[in-house]
Design a protein around this motif. Sequence first.
Motif, short mmCIF file in Angstrom:
data_model
loop_
_atom_site.label_atom_id
_atom_site.label_comp_id
_atom_site.label_asym_id
_atom_site.label_seq_id
_atom_site.Cartn_x
_atom_site.Cartn_y
_atom_site.Cartn_z
N ARG A 169 -5.01 -7.65 3.20
CA ARG A 169 -5.50 -6.57 2.34
C ARG A 169 -6.29 -7.12 1.15
O ARG A 169 -6.88 -6.35 0.40
CB ARG A 169 -4.33 -5.70 1.87
N TYR A 219 -7.78 -0.33 2.73
CA TYR A 219 -7.42 -1.12 1.53
C TYR A 219 -6.65 -0.29 0.51
O TYR A 219 -6.86 0.92 0.41
CB TYR A 219 -8.70 -1.67 0.88
N PRO A 220 -5.79 -0.96 -0.27
CA PRO A 220 -5.00 -0.23 -1.27
C PRO A 220 -5.85 0.30 -2.44
O PRO A 220 -5.63 1.41 -2.90
CB PRO A 220 -3.99 -1.26 -1.78
N HIS A 221 -6.80 -0.51 -2.91
CA HIS A 221 -7.59 -0.07 -4.07
C HIS A 221 -9.07 -0.29 -3.81
O HIS A 221 -9.69 -1.19 -4.40
CB HIS A 221 -7.20 -0.87 -5.33
N ARG A 229 -1.69 6.23 1.37
CA ARG A 229 -2.94 5.56 1.72
C ARG A 229 -2.89 5.01 3.14
O ARG A 229 -3.87 5.01 3.85
CB ARG A 229 -3.26 4.45 0.72
N VAL A 230 -1.72 4.50 3.52
CA VAL A 230 -1.59 4.00 4.90
C VAL A 230 -1.83 5.13 5.88
O VAL A 230 -2.56 5.00 6.87
CB VAL A 230 -0.20 3.38 5.12
N MET A 268 0.85 -1.18 0.00
CA MET A 268 0.00 0.00 0.00
C MET A 268 0.89 1.23 0.00
O MET A 268 1.80 1.33 0.80
CB MET A 268 -0.87 -0.06 1.25
#
Lengths: 268, 299
Positions: free
Chosen positions: B79, B107-109, A24-25, A20
């Motif tokens: 994730r 979440y990343p996406h 975003r983290v 990530m």
Amino acid sequence: MNTTVSQASAIGHAAAAAAMPWRRVLGAYREEARAEILRYLRMPNFMLPLLLMPCLFYLLFGIVLAHANGPDAPRYLLASYATFGVMAPGLFGFGVSLAMERGDGLLMLKRAMPMPPLAYLLGKMAMALLMAAVVSLLLLAMAGCLAHAGLHPSQMVRLLVTGTLGVLPFGALGMLIGSLAKGQGGPGTVNLVYLPMAFLSGLWFPLSILPGVLQRLAPVWPSYHLDQLALQAVGLGHAGSAWGHVAALAGFTAACLLVAARRLRRYG
Amino acid sequence: MPDPSAAVARLAGAVKRYGPQRALDGLDLALQRGEILALLGPNGAGKSTSIGLLLGLIRADAGRVELFGRDPQQLAARRHIGVMLQSAALPATLRVGELLRLAASYYPHPRPLAESAELAGIADLLGRRYGNLSGGQQRRVQFALALCGRPRLLFLDEPTVGMDIEARQKLWAAIRRLRTEEGCAIVLTTHYLEEAEALADRVCVLARGRLVGEGSVDALRAQVARTRIRCLSDLDATAVAAWSQVSVAERDGDRLRIVTTAAEQVVRRLLDADPALRELEVQRAGLAEAFTELTREVA
């Protein structure tokens, strides 16, 4: 054979995609703190007693009845009630909410989801810091406008900083309590620690009128050290150097966090 | 056969003890991409323990646990997953939109918020406080939180408890859509056998921490290939019980009740033996019977 390889590499690909970006983290940390603060701001029955109790006590003993106590009373009691006031958001904000969330399954859900574990703690910490700052500001406003305590602006700033950061050891203690108590047992256990500790640290009555044993025991309590720092901030402290008290509080915080983190990792 | 190393989630010889009791007793389980797997079993069979291991909530005493080839306690492995637990009280004073925004931030996406809401059928609830929703609406919100991160594997623990029939059908439709459109694998635990029948590609029946039955719903039913026969007849039940391939024959008032593994042969013989036989009913055992049969053998 080919499909096996491509499937395996597809999964490897996905694992790489799960990395990530740090922005975003950071966003997860921000959202967690935002949600925690919003959630409690909308619970006046939780917030108001924590904010109003120290103010009412200060109004009564530090302002209305202050003349019976001599000229330093408004400042002395400002330090005591600021200490008393910032203990609560730490103890309740961490202790009660953690006990509740362990009891009702929210913590389990968050542990199963990819929430960064530190975001959970920092979110609660942000809320506790905010509350402690508000309590300190309210008391300072009362001291300035109603008690005419004659504080220098630098003293006011120092008390605000002491009060705000002073919530941290109690947050750590709250976390320890929350990792031991579960569900509805939280509030009772926290009060059992909060009120006696305030009394034994000389927040209710000056230590000098307590029995000798209790006086010698006082440095065991983190609230004693925070009170001494608060007293020094308003120009009344004398017992020990400020750094000694800071070190005692830092050590206490670290010890509580360590034990609590171990318990939470092991038992959830 | 797909290679087991391509599994999205895997338990290999997983053992978990609570005191002297073995909650899981060497369980092997592998989940493939895009597969809907239903975990069934009586209370205490090890369903929750299996899920707890795969989510990294607890650690196995022995054996291996993998999520996308990694330790489930690693954030990077989780994730890819979405979770809906049986009991989780979300903060009552937060609005549905705020809860979704928070969950998506992990979440990343993630999906756009509106898409998650639409998939879970909660687009009209975004501005409402969670604590003011009905039980069924809260379940749908929890489902939205589970799918908001575009998971490749979704854990649904008793997802439709407290939902009315219409809401349940909608949730089933959404689950099928996630599988067909996004190849999302799903692990489902449920007490409603019709839910497993409606959704699952594969059913795993657990009892006492072991896998006692595995296969498609049809295969599992066939594994317990039992048929019930009921009719009005004067034939002696004990005599019928002695026929080959009759496992049970008993009298229930005027009616004769038979359980068999070879319905056609038994019906032919019944009709030969009693020409006056009436009101013949032949019924294949459902998943419920198969399930009861499988777990009883272990108990």
